[in-house]
Write a protein that holds these residues in place. Structure first.
Motif, PDB file in Angstrom:
ATOM      1  N   THR A  49       3.620  56.066  53.075  1.00 51.59           N
ATOM      2  CA  THR A  49       3.288  54.843  52.359  1.00 51.59           C
ATOM      3  C   THR A  49       2.026  54.206  52.943  1.00 51.59           C
ATOM      4  O   THR A  49       1.567  54.583  54.025  1.00 51.59           O
ATOM      5  N   GLN A  50       1.494  53.226  52.203  1.00 47.88           N
ATOM      6  CA  GLN A  50       0.275  52.547  52.646  1.00 47.88           C
ATOM      7  C   GLN A  50       0.482  51.861  53.989  1.00 47.88           C
ATOM      8  O   GLN A  50      -0.391  51.896  54.857  1.00 47.88           O
ATOM      9  N   ALA A  51       1.621  51.221  54.156  1.00 52.95           N
ATOM     10  CA  ALA A  51       1.955  50.577  55.432  1.00 52.95           C
ATOM     11  C   ALA A  51       2.771  51.543  56.296  1.00 52.95           C
ATOM     12  O   ALA A  51       3.386  52.486  55.784  1.00 52.95           O
ATOM     13  N   SER A  52       2.787  51.292  57.587  1.00 59.42           N
ATOM     14  CA  SER A  52       3.491  52.169  58.514  1.00 59.42           C
ATOM     15  C   SER A  52       4.579  51.398  59.256  1.00 59.42           C
ATOM     16  O   SER A  52       4.584  50.176  59.303  1.00 59.42           O
ATOM     17  N   SER A  53       5.502  52.154  59.850  1.00 59.77           N
ATOM     18  CA  SER A  53       6.556  51.530  60.661  1.00 59.77           C
ATOM     19  C   SER A  53       6.403  51.853  62.140  1.00 59.77           C
ATOM     20  O   SER A  53       6.753  51.045  62.995  1.00 59.77           O
ATOM     21  N   ARG A  54       5.901  53.053  62.440  1.00 61.73           N
ATOM     22  CA  ARG A  54       5.703  53.514  63.821  1.00 61.73           C
ATOM     23  C   ARG A  54       6.919  53.188  64.689  1.00 61.73           C
ATOM     24  O   ARG A  54       6.818  52.566  65.759  1.00 61.73           O
ATOM     25  N   THR A  55       8.089  53.593  64.222  1.00 58.91           N
ATOM     26  CA  THR A  55       9.340  53.244  64.881  1.00 58.91           C
ATOM     27  C   THR A  55       9.554  54.084  66.141  1.00 58.91           C
ATOM     28  O   THR A  55       9.667  55.311  66.070  1.00 58.91           O
ATOM     29  N   ARG A  56       9.621  53.419  67.263  1.00 57.40           N
ATOM     30  CA  ARG A  56       9.870  54.115  68.520  1.00 57.40           C
ATOM     31  C   ARG A  56      11.289  54.661  68.547  1.00 57.40           C
ATOM     32  O   ARG A  56      12.235  53.984  68.186  1.00 57.40           O
ATOM     33  N   ARG A  57      11.409  55.904  68.965  1.00 65.34           N
ATOM     34  CA  ARG A  57      12.675  56.641  69.033  1.00 65.34           C
ATOM     35  C   ARG A  57      13.329  56.795  67.653  1.00 65.34           C
ATOM     36  O   ARG A  57      14.517  57.075  67.545  1.00 65.34           O
ATOM     37  N   GLY A  58      12.525  56.626  66.607  1.00 70.68           N
ATOM     38  CA  GLY A  58      13.050  56.767  65.249  1.00 70.68           C
ATOM     39  C   GLY A  58      13.461  58.182  64.918  1.00 70.68           C
ATOM     40  O   GLY A  58      14.516  58.413  64.315  1.00 70.68           O
ATOM     41  N   ARG A  59      12.636  59.148  65.315  1.00 68.28           N
ATOM     42  CA  ARG A  59      12.960  60.547  65.007  1.00 68.28           C
ATOM     43  C   ARG A  59      14.221  60.989  65.749  1.00 68.28           C
ATOM     44  O   ARG A  59      15.076  61.691  65.186  1.00 68.28           O
ATOM     45  N   GLU A  60      14.341  60.570  66.998  1.00 65.79           N
ATOM     46  CA  GLU A  60      15.541  60.904  67.757  1.00 65.79           C
ATOM     47  C   GLU A  60      16.775  60.249  67.145  1.00 65.79           C
ATOM     48  O   GLU A  60      17.854  60.841  67.076  1.00 65.79           O
ATOM     49  N   ALA A  61      16.619  59.006  66.696  1.00 60.09           N
ATOM     50  CA  ALA A  61      17.734  58.303  66.060  1.00 60.09           C
ATOM     51  C   ALA A  61      18.154  59.003  64.782  1.00 60.09           C
ATOM     52  O   ALA A  61      19.353  59.164  64.507  1.00 60.09           O
ATOM     53  N   LYS A  63       6.382  46.421  64.558  1.00 60.13           N
ATOM     54  CA  LYS A  63       6.783  47.800  64.295  1.00 60.13           C
ATOM     55  C   LYS A  63       8.204  48.055  64.802  1.00 60.13           C
ATOM     56  O   LYS A  63       8.776  47.283  65.554  1.00 60.13           O
ATOM     57  N   GLY A  64       8.759  49.186  64.377  1.00 64.42           N
ATOM     58  CA  GLY A  64      10.167  49.452  64.641  1.00 64.42           C
ATOM     59  C   GLY A  64      10.471  49.929  66.049  1.00 64.42           C
ATOM     60  O   GLY A  64       9.637  50.521  66.730  1.00 64.42           O
ATOM     61  N   ASN A  65      11.704  49.679  66.449  1.00 62.65           N
ATOM     62  CA  ASN A  65      12.181  50.119  67.755  1.00 62.65           C
ATOM     63  C   ASN A  65      13.693  50.325  67.691  1.00 62.65           C
ATOM     64  O   ASN A  65      14.418  49.429  67.262  1.00 62.65           O
ATOM     65  N   VAL A  66      14.151  51.498  68.084  1.00 59.18           N
ATOM     66  CA  VAL A  66      15.593  51.771  68.131  1.00 59.18           C
ATOM     67  C   VAL A  66      15.993  51.874  69.591  1.00 59.18           C
ATOM     68  O   VAL A  66      15.614  52.821  70.290  1.00 59.18           O
ATOM     69  N   SER A  67      16.739  50.906  70.065  1.00 59.80           N
ATOM     70  CA  SER A  67      17.187  50.941  71.455  1.00 59.80           C
ATOM     71  C   SER A  67      18.374  51.889  71.600  1.00 59.80           C
ATOM     72  O   SER A  67      19.059  52.208  70.619  1.00 59.80           O
ATOM     73  N   ILE A  68      18.607  52.336  72.815  1.00 57.99           N
ATOM     74  CA  ILE A  68      19.755  53.204  73.087  1.00 57.99           C
ATOM     75  C   ILE A  68      21.046  52.489  72.731  1.00 57.99           C
ATOM     76  O   ILE A  68      21.963  53.065  72.127  1.00 57.99           O
ATOM     77  N   ARG A  69      21.127  51.215  73.058  1.00 57.60           N
ATOM     78  CA  ARG A  69      22.328  50.433  72.767  1.00 57.60           C
ATOM     79  C   ARG A  69      22.570  50.330  71.262  1.00 57.60           C
ATOM     80  O   ARG A  69      23.703  50.500  70.788  1.00 57.60           O
TER      81      ARG A  69
END
Length: 248
Positions: free
Chosen positions: A161-173, A124-130
Motif C-alpha cells: 500500500t501507499q502507506a507503510s506499517s514497518r511493524t517490528r517482529r510482525g513477521r515472527e508474530a 509504526k507497529g510493534n508486537v511485544s513478546i508479552r
C-alpha cells in the motif's frame, strides 16, 4: 452466513462526516452480525474525540469490538502517553477487545501499538513478546474447527500500500499465529483495503486491511470491509462510498 463489518481509522477530529453517516446507514439497513474496529478511532486522543467516537459506535446498535491504534494514544502529552495512555478511552472502555459471540468464528486481539519505541516514528507497529503470548493463548482457546481472526491495528507485514506499517517482529508474530491456527489477521493503519494470502509454514493466512472513514484518504475513497463467512470459507468485499463494491 455470518457477516462482519471491518472498519478502521475513522479519526474523529478529522472524520469524514458523510462517510460515517454512510456507514451508519449501511449498518442500519444490513444489520451485520458484528463490527470489528481496528484502531485509530481518534486523531489526537482528545477526550472530546473519544466522546464523539463512543457516541457513534453506540448509535450503530450492533456488537462491536475495538482495537487501539497509535492515534488513540496521547500525542501532545508525553507523560500521559507513558504513564496513563488509555485513560481517555474510558468512554468506550467496555468495547475494547470485547469478545464477540459469533457462531464458528473467534476474534482474537493483538496489540501492535507501543507507548515508546527506539525510533523517531513511534506511529509504526510493534508486537511485544508479552502481547504475542497473550494473543497466542487466546487463539489456542478458540474451539477446534472455528475460524480464527486476529484483530490488530498495524499490518504485520507490508501489503504494497501507499502507506507503510514497518511493524517490528510482525513477521515472527504472523508465523507464530499461523502455527497456532489463525486464519486471518484484520488490520487498519494504511487507509487502503487489501486481502492478501500468505503461505506460512504450509498454512495459508490472509492479511486483511480496512480502509478509512476519515478525510485522510490515500489511494482509495472512504471504505470499509464486509467479511462474509460461510462455514470454513470467507470472502472480503471492499465497500466504497460512492463507488461499486470490490471483491478482494
Amino acid at each position: 452466513m455470518t457477516r462482519l463489518f471491518h472498519v478502521s481509522d475513522v479519526h474523529f477530529g478529522r472524520e469524514d462526516v458523510a462517510a460515517i453517516e454512510w456507514f451508519g446507514r449501511r449498518v442500519a439497513e444490513e444489520q451485520p452480525d458484528a463490527i470489528v474496529m481496528t484502531g485509530d478511532l481518534t486523531m489526537r486522543a482528545r477526550a472530546s474525540e473519544f466522546a464523539a467516537a463512543g457516541k457513534w459506535l453506540e448509535s450503530l446498535g450492533r456488537p462491536v469490538t475495538v482495537e487501539v491504534g497509535n492515534h488513540d494514544l496521547p500525542y501532545f502529552n508525553p507523560l500521559a502517553r507513558l504513564v496513563a495512555p488509555y485513560r481517555r478511552y474510558k468512554t468506550i472502555e467496555r468495547m475494547i477487545e470485547k469478545p464477540l459471540d459469533l457462531k464458528g468464528v473467534g476474534v482474537v486481539p493483538l496489540k501492535t501499538t507501543a507507548r515508546a519505541q527506539f525510533r523517531l516514528n513511534w506511529s509504526k507497529g510493534n508486537v511485544s513478546i508479552r502481547a504475542l503470548r497473550k494473543s497466542l493463548a487466546l487463539v489456542e482457546a478458540v474451539p477446534k474447527g472455528d475460524l480464527v481472526f486476529v484483530a490488530a491495528h498495524h499490518p504485520l507485514i507490508e501489503a504494497g500500500t501507499q502507506a507503510s506499517s514497518r511493524t517490528r517482529r510482525g513477521r515472527e508474530a504472523l508465523a507464530a499465529l499461523a502455527t497456532a491456527g489463525a486464519h486471518a489477521v484484520l488490520t487498519g493503519h494504511v487507509h487502503d483495503p487489501f486481502d492478501i494470502a500468505h503461505d506460512v509454514g504450509g498454512r495459508t493466512v490472509r492479511l486483511i486491511g480496512a480502509g478509512t472513514l476519515s478525510e485522510r484518504v490515500r489511494s482509495q475513497p472512504p471504505s470499509f470491509n464486509e467479511i462474509r463467512i460461510d462455514g470454513a470459507t470467507f470472502q472480503t468485499i471492499a465497500r466504497f462510498m460512492g463507488e461499486p463494491d470490490v471483491a478482494l
